[in-house]
Design a protein around this motif. Structure first.
Motif, PDB file in Angstrom:
ATOM      1  N   PHE A 115      75.608 -32.987 -39.711  1.00 43.41           N
ATOM      2  CA  PHE A 115      74.511 -32.978 -40.669  1.00 43.41           C
ATOM      3  C   PHE A 115      74.633 -31.876 -41.714  1.00 43.41           C
ATOM      4  CE2 PHE A 115      72.820 -35.336 -37.078  1.00 43.41           C
ATOM      5  CZ  PHE A 115      72.300 -36.445 -37.727  1.00 43.41           C
ATOM      6  N   ASP A 116      75.653 -31.042 -41.599  1.00 45.13           N
ATOM      7  CA  ASP A 116      75.876 -30.027 -42.625  1.00 45.13           C
ATOM      8  C   ASP A 116      76.214 -30.669 -43.968  1.00 45.13           C
ATOM      9  OD1 ASP A 116      75.402 -28.131 -40.748  1.00 45.13           O
ATOM     10  OD2 ASP A 116      77.497 -27.531 -40.473  1.00 45.13           O
ATOM     11  N   ALA A 117      76.747 -31.893 -43.919  1.00 47.80           N
ATOM     12  CA  ALA A 117      77.124 -32.588 -45.144  1.00 47.80           C
ATOM     13  C   ALA A 117      75.947 -33.327 -45.783  1.00 47.80           C
ATOM     14  CB  ALA A 117      78.252 -33.575 -44.851  1.00 47.80           C
ATOM     15  N   ALA A 121      67.248 -30.783 -46.810  1.00 48.23           N
ATOM     16  CA  ALA A 121      66.009 -31.180 -46.129  1.00 48.23           C
ATOM     17  C   ALA A 121      66.317 -31.837 -44.791  1.00 48.23           C
ATOM     18  CB  ALA A 121      65.201 -32.134 -47.013  1.00 48.23           C
ATOM     19  N   ILE A 122      67.345 -32.692 -44.756  1.00 51.11           N
ATOM     20  CA  ILE A 122      67.727 -33.355 -43.509  1.00 51.11           C
ATOM     21  C   ILE A 122      68.337 -32.351 -42.542  1.00 51.11           C
ATOM     22  CG2 ILE A 122      69.272 -35.080 -42.497  1.00 51.11           C
ATOM     23  CD1 ILE A 122      68.930 -36.734 -45.017  1.00 51.11           C
ATOM     24  N   THR A 123      69.193 -31.480 -43.074  1.00 47.41           N
ATOM     25  CA  THR A 123      69.819 -30.451 -42.232  1.00 47.41           C
ATOM     26  C   THR A 123      68.757 -29.593 -41.556  1.00 47.41           C
ATOM     27  OG1 THR A 123      71.741 -30.376 -43.700  1.00 47.41           O
ATOM     28  CG2 THR A 123      71.424 -28.518 -42.213  1.00 47.41           C
ATOM     29  N   ASP A 124      67.727 -29.222 -42.328  1.00 45.44           N
ATOM     30  CA  ASP A 124      66.667 -28.371 -41.780  1.00 45.44           C
ATOM     31  C   ASP A 124      65.881 -29.084 -40.680  1.00 45.44           C
ATOM     32  OD1 ASP A 124      67.418 -26.412 -43.530  1.00 45.44           O
ATOM     33  OD2 ASP A 124      65.803 -26.775 -44.966  1.00 45.44           O
ATOM     34  N   ALA A 232      66.711 -41.521 -40.103  1.00 41.92           N
ATOM     35  CA  ALA A 232      66.081 -41.549 -41.420  1.00 41.92           C
ATOM     36  C   ALA A 232      64.561 -41.640 -41.290  1.00 41.92           C
ATOM     37  CB  ALA A 232      66.617 -42.731 -42.225  1.00 41.92           C
ATOM     38  N   GLN A 233      64.101 -42.481 -40.364  1.00 37.87           N
ATOM     39  CA  GLN A 233      62.659 -42.620 -40.146  1.00 37.87           C
ATOM     40  C   GLN A 233      62.062 -41.316 -39.628  1.00 37.87           C
ATOM     41  OE1 GLN A 233      61.663 -45.554 -37.224  1.00 37.87           O
ATOM     42  NE2 GLN A 233      59.482 -45.498 -37.643  1.00 37.87           N
ATOM     43  N   ALA A 234      62.757 -40.683 -38.688  1.00 37.44           N
ATOM     44  CA  ALA A 234      62.250 -39.437 -38.116  1.00 37.44           C
ATOM     45  C   ALA A 234      62.206 -38.327 -39.144  1.00 37.44           C
ATOM     46  CB  ALA A 234      63.133 -39.019 -36.937  1.00 37.44           C
ATOM     47  N   VAL A 235      63.264 -38.228 -39.954  1.00 31.53           N
ATOM     48  CA  VAL A 235      63.315 -37.182 -40.979  1.00 31.53           C
ATOM     49  C   VAL A 235      62.214 -37.405 -42.009  1.00 31.53           C
ATOM     50  CG1 VAL A 235      64.680 -36.285 -42.898  1.00 31.53           C
ATOM     51  CG2 VAL A 235      65.750 -36.649 -40.669  1.00 31.53           C
ATOM     52  N   THR A 236      62.035 -38.651 -42.431  1.00 34.68           N
ATOM     53  CA  THR A 236      60.980 -38.960 -43.402  1.00 34.68           C
ATOM     54  C   THR A 236      59.610 -38.584 -42.848  1.00 34.68           C
ATOM     55  OG1 THR A 236      62.273 -40.793 -44.314  1.00 34.68           O
ATOM     56  CG2 THR A 236      59.892 -40.792 -44.745  1.00 34.68           C
ATOM     57  N   HIS A 237      59.378 -38.916 -41.575  1.00 33.89           N
ATOM     58  CA  HIS A 237      58.098 -38.587 -40.946  1.00 33.89           C
ATOM     59  C   HIS A 237      57.870 -37.080 -40.921  1.00 33.89           C
ATOM     60  CE1 HIS A 237      54.757 -38.667 -38.108  1.00 33.89           C
ATOM     61  NE2 HIS A 237      55.412 -37.787 -37.369  1.00 33.89           N
TER      62      HIS A 237
END
Length: 251
Positions: A115-117, A121-124, A232-237
């Motif tokens: 996930f470093d790539a 926001a997703i990495t965090d 993707a769903q979890a990150v968006t939430h």
């Protein structure tokens, strides 16, 4: 010795070969400590909730002196990740395994290098999930006095060499560094009787490219239908929850 858990304990990433239970940090630890018997019950995709119904009975039947375990990484990668569930399920498994004189070793997870790539926001979000999973792992370990190996610290010291090509699992070098740490944690009760074999040379570019075509691409296609949408769903939430929290604090 008995090993339970997920692909990390199974040995995935110990070279570019398929894991067969005789590779990985747990196997290296067992050999270094001269285990008279070693049973690896770990399986790909195992979540904390799978330990009791799928691996516990066989682990207890082996009557081990030492249990080596990992869990939580696959929970972090699912849309329904719940750190309270990870703690509860791990506590149940460890409680059943606890026995006078038996040592239990758990490895916490490092951030997932894949996930470093991704965007920050997703990495965090994923880093926060890993942190919550590790809190749950440590809390469960504390209930039975299990030894905890800090996976993040091992990776931090070992550096980039510790990552497998997939940036999810340890490399052959990474597995051996975890094993060294586990052996040290089990001493002096269990003294090393054999050295841990040195890691093979890092795979050449051609080998890495072949692995990506043969293993990485099929994995990405498969996960594009289940895991990636869940993430993707979890990150968006979580991002929406963070935004609502900031709005609430400024209102």
């Amino acid at each position: 010795m008995v090993a339970i858990g997920d692909s990390l304990t199974l040995g995935v990433g110990d070279g570019t070969q398929d894991a067969r239970g005789d590779v990985g940090w747990a196997a290296h630890t067992a050999r270094a400590l001269g285990a008279s018997a070693f049973v690896n019950l770990a399986a790909n995709g195992t979540r904390a909730r799978d330990l009791v119904p799928r691996q516990l009975a066989a682990a207890l039947a082996a009557r081990p002196d030492v249990v080596l375990a990992t869990a939580g990484g696959n929970d972090v990668l699912r849309g329904d990740f719940d750190p309270a569930e990870v703690e509860r399920e791990l506590t149940a498994a460890l409680g059943a395994l606890a026995h006078p004189g038996r040592r239990i070793v758990l490895v916490t997870i490092d951030r997932i290098g894949l996930f470093d790539a991704f965007p920050a926001a997703i990495t965090d979000v994923m880093a926060r999930r890993v942190g919550l999973a590790n809190i749950a792992i440590r809390a469960a370990a504390a209930t039975v006095g299990a030894t905890v190996v800090d996976g993040a610290a091992v990776f931090r010291i070992a550096g980039r060499r510790a990552w497998h090509i997939d940036r999810i699992h340890p490399s052959a070098y990474g597995h051996r560094q975890i094993a060294w740490t586990a052996v040290a944690a089990l001493s002096p009760q269990w003294c090393a009787v054999a050295p841990i074999s040195p890691a093979p040379a890092a795979p050449r570019l051609r080998t890495r490219a072949w692995w990506l075509v043969r293993k990485g691409a099929p994995w990405a296609v498969k996960r594009s239908r289940d895991l990636i949408p869940q993430i993707a769903q979890a990150v968006t939430h979580e991002l929406l929850e963070d935004r609502r929290g900031r709005i609430g604090r400024t209102a």
